[in-house]
Design an enzyme around this catalytic site. Sequence first.
Site, PDB file in Angstrom:
ATOM      1  N   ASP A  44       0.840  -1.198   0.000  1.00  0.00           N
ATOM      2  CA  ASP A  44       0.000   0.000   0.000  1.00  0.00           C
ATOM      3  C   ASP A  44       0.878   1.252   0.000  1.00  0.00           C
ATOM      4  O   ASP A  44       0.371   2.376  -0.056  1.00  0.00           O
ATOM      5  CB  ASP A  44      -1.024  -0.019   1.149  1.00  0.00           C
ATOM      6  CG  ASP A  44      -0.383  -0.025   2.517  1.00  0.00           C
ATOM      7  OD1 ASP A  44       0.848  -0.149   2.618  1.00  0.00           O
ATOM      8  OD2 ASP A  44      -1.143   0.084   3.516  1.00  0.00           O
ATOM      9  N   SER A  45       2.214   1.041   0.005  1.00  0.00           N
ATOM     10  CA  SER A  45       3.140   2.156  -0.230  1.00  0.00           C
ATOM     11  C   SER A  45       2.878   2.775  -1.605  1.00  0.00           C
ATOM     12  O   SER A  45       3.372   3.853  -1.896  1.00  0.00           O
ATOM     13  CB  SER A  45       4.597   1.668  -0.159  1.00  0.00           C
ATOM     14  OG  SER A  45       4.792   0.533  -0.979  1.00  0.00           O
ATOM     15  N   ASP A  83      -1.009  -6.092  -0.188  1.00  0.00           N
ATOM     16  CA  ASP A  83      -1.383  -5.461   1.085  1.00  0.00           C
ATOM     17  C   ASP A  83      -2.892  -5.279   1.212  1.00  0.00           C
ATOM     18  O   ASP A  83      -3.562  -4.866   0.259  1.00  0.00           O
ATOM     19  CB  ASP A  83      -0.737  -4.067   1.177  1.00  0.00           C
ATOM     20  CG  ASP A  83       0.519  -4.069   2.012  1.00  0.00           C
ATOM     21  OD1 ASP A  83       0.732  -5.015   2.791  1.00  0.00           O
ATOM     22  OD2 ASP A  83       1.298  -3.100   1.889  1.00  0.00           O
ATOM     23  N   LYS A 113      -1.168  -9.368   2.896  1.00  0.00           N
ATOM     24  CA  LYS A 113      -0.407  -8.894   4.058  1.00  0.00           C
ATOM     25  C   LYS A 113      -1.263  -7.923   4.845  1.00  0.00           C
ATOM     26  O   LYS A 113      -1.947  -7.084   4.239  1.00  0.00           O
ATOM     27  CB  LYS A 113       0.891  -8.214   3.604  1.00  0.00           C
ATOM     28  CG  LYS A 113       1.682  -7.600   4.770  1.00  0.00           C
ATOM     29  CD  LYS A 113       3.125  -7.279   4.415  1.00  0.00           C
ATOM     30  CE  LYS A 113       3.342  -5.951   3.739  1.00  0.00           C
ATOM     31  NZ  LYS A 113       2.874  -4.777   4.502  1.00  0.00           N
ATOM     32  N   GLU A 115      -1.259  -5.451   8.625  1.00  0.00           N
ATOM     33  CA  GLU A 115      -0.431  -4.872   9.683  1.00  0.00           C
ATOM     34  C   GLU A 115      -1.042  -5.164  11.058  1.00  0.00           C
ATOM     35  O   GLU A 115      -2.246  -4.945  11.251  1.00  0.00           O
ATOM     36  CB  GLU A 115      -0.316  -3.357   9.478  1.00  0.00           C
ATOM     37  CG  GLU A 115       0.381  -2.988   8.179  1.00  0.00           C
ATOM     38  CD  GLU A 115       0.538  -1.486   7.977  1.00  0.00           C
ATOM     39  OE1 GLU A 115       0.194  -0.703   8.891  1.00  0.00           O
ATOM     40  OE2 GLU A 115       1.001  -1.096   6.892  1.00  0.00           O
ATOM     41  N   GLU A 182       9.287  -4.181  10.436  1.00  0.00           N
ATOM     42  CA  GLU A 182       9.745  -2.874   9.923  1.00  0.00           C
ATOM     43  C   GLU A 182      10.273  -2.012  11.063  1.00  0.00           C
ATOM     44  O   GLU A 182       9.607  -1.863  12.108  1.00  0.00           O
ATOM     45  CB  GLU A 182       8.571  -2.172   9.208  1.00  0.00           C
ATOM     46  CG  GLU A 182       8.960  -0.806   8.649  1.00  0.00           C
ATOM     47  CD  GLU A 182       7.967  -0.231   7.653  1.00  0.00           C
ATOM     48  OE1 GLU A 182       7.004  -0.925   7.274  1.00  0.00           O
ATOM     49  OE2 GLU A 182       8.175   0.935   7.266  1.00  0.00           O
TER      50      GLU A 182
END
Length: 275
Positions: A44-45, A83, A113, A115, A182
């Site tokens: 999602d970057s 993501d 993925k 978070e 991270e």
Amino acid sequence: MKNTVLTLQKQKEQGDKIVMVTAYDYTTAKIMEEAGVNTILVGDSLGNTILGYEDTLSVTMEDMIHHSAAVARGVKDTFVVTDMPFMSYQTSVYDAVVNAGRLMKEGRANAVKLEGGVEFAPHIEAIVKASIPVVAHIGLTPQSVNAFGGFKVQGKDVEAARKLMEDARAVEKAGACMVVMECVPAKLAEKISRELTIPTIGIGAGAGCDGQVLVYQDLLAMYGDFKPKFVKQFANVGDVMRKGIKAYIQETKEGTFPAQEHCFGIEDSVLEKLY
Ligand code: KIV
């Protein structure tokens, strides 16, 4: 060789480092596969690097599906992880399963993925029960930037380090197939990597992880808005692009482009008959 959850797991067991890199489109994904990465993260970057947002919070399911499907069309053997965007899984376990399913069905991902650690173990468990591989992401989780009060290294004091260990154990127990860490101190990330049986993928977490991930615009020096400490620029593609575009501008202005070899011909007799 096709990369799968099994081959990635084997890489950890054999001490063969896993290489993950982001990509968000067909052309780049093809180049990444040709170069030989094991896995591509449709991160999602893309909110920052492709869409120009300040953070990842505005990224939608539709954005992720669109880019994931483009990447999937560009690869044959690379394991594609996509993501789950902000608020596509935090709202409920049900939403998490439905949206993970969409990323697989419509985005053609091989894994999703998300978070979070302990708090999101039930979500991971439910997605895994639906036969969808999950990569967890702990430490600095950019979707929580407002809760963290900025982008900060995580796990530095005893309490925070313990929480990170608990997060890592919880996501493994919930069935995650890999975990991204991270901005975690290198020695802590190494300790976690030794303890877990699933592969750990570091970004700003030192060389003791089972693999590494970087945003491709960072490692190729294409994205200049900011450069995190953990980024190494392996090539200056940004400069190569700027030089190439400048040459195109110059030759277009001079009239030296397009040259004869770039033009399509026509018989003079055809032209003569026009009037
Ligand atoms: O979105 C992303 O690119 C990521 C990496 C920074 C791990 O989550």
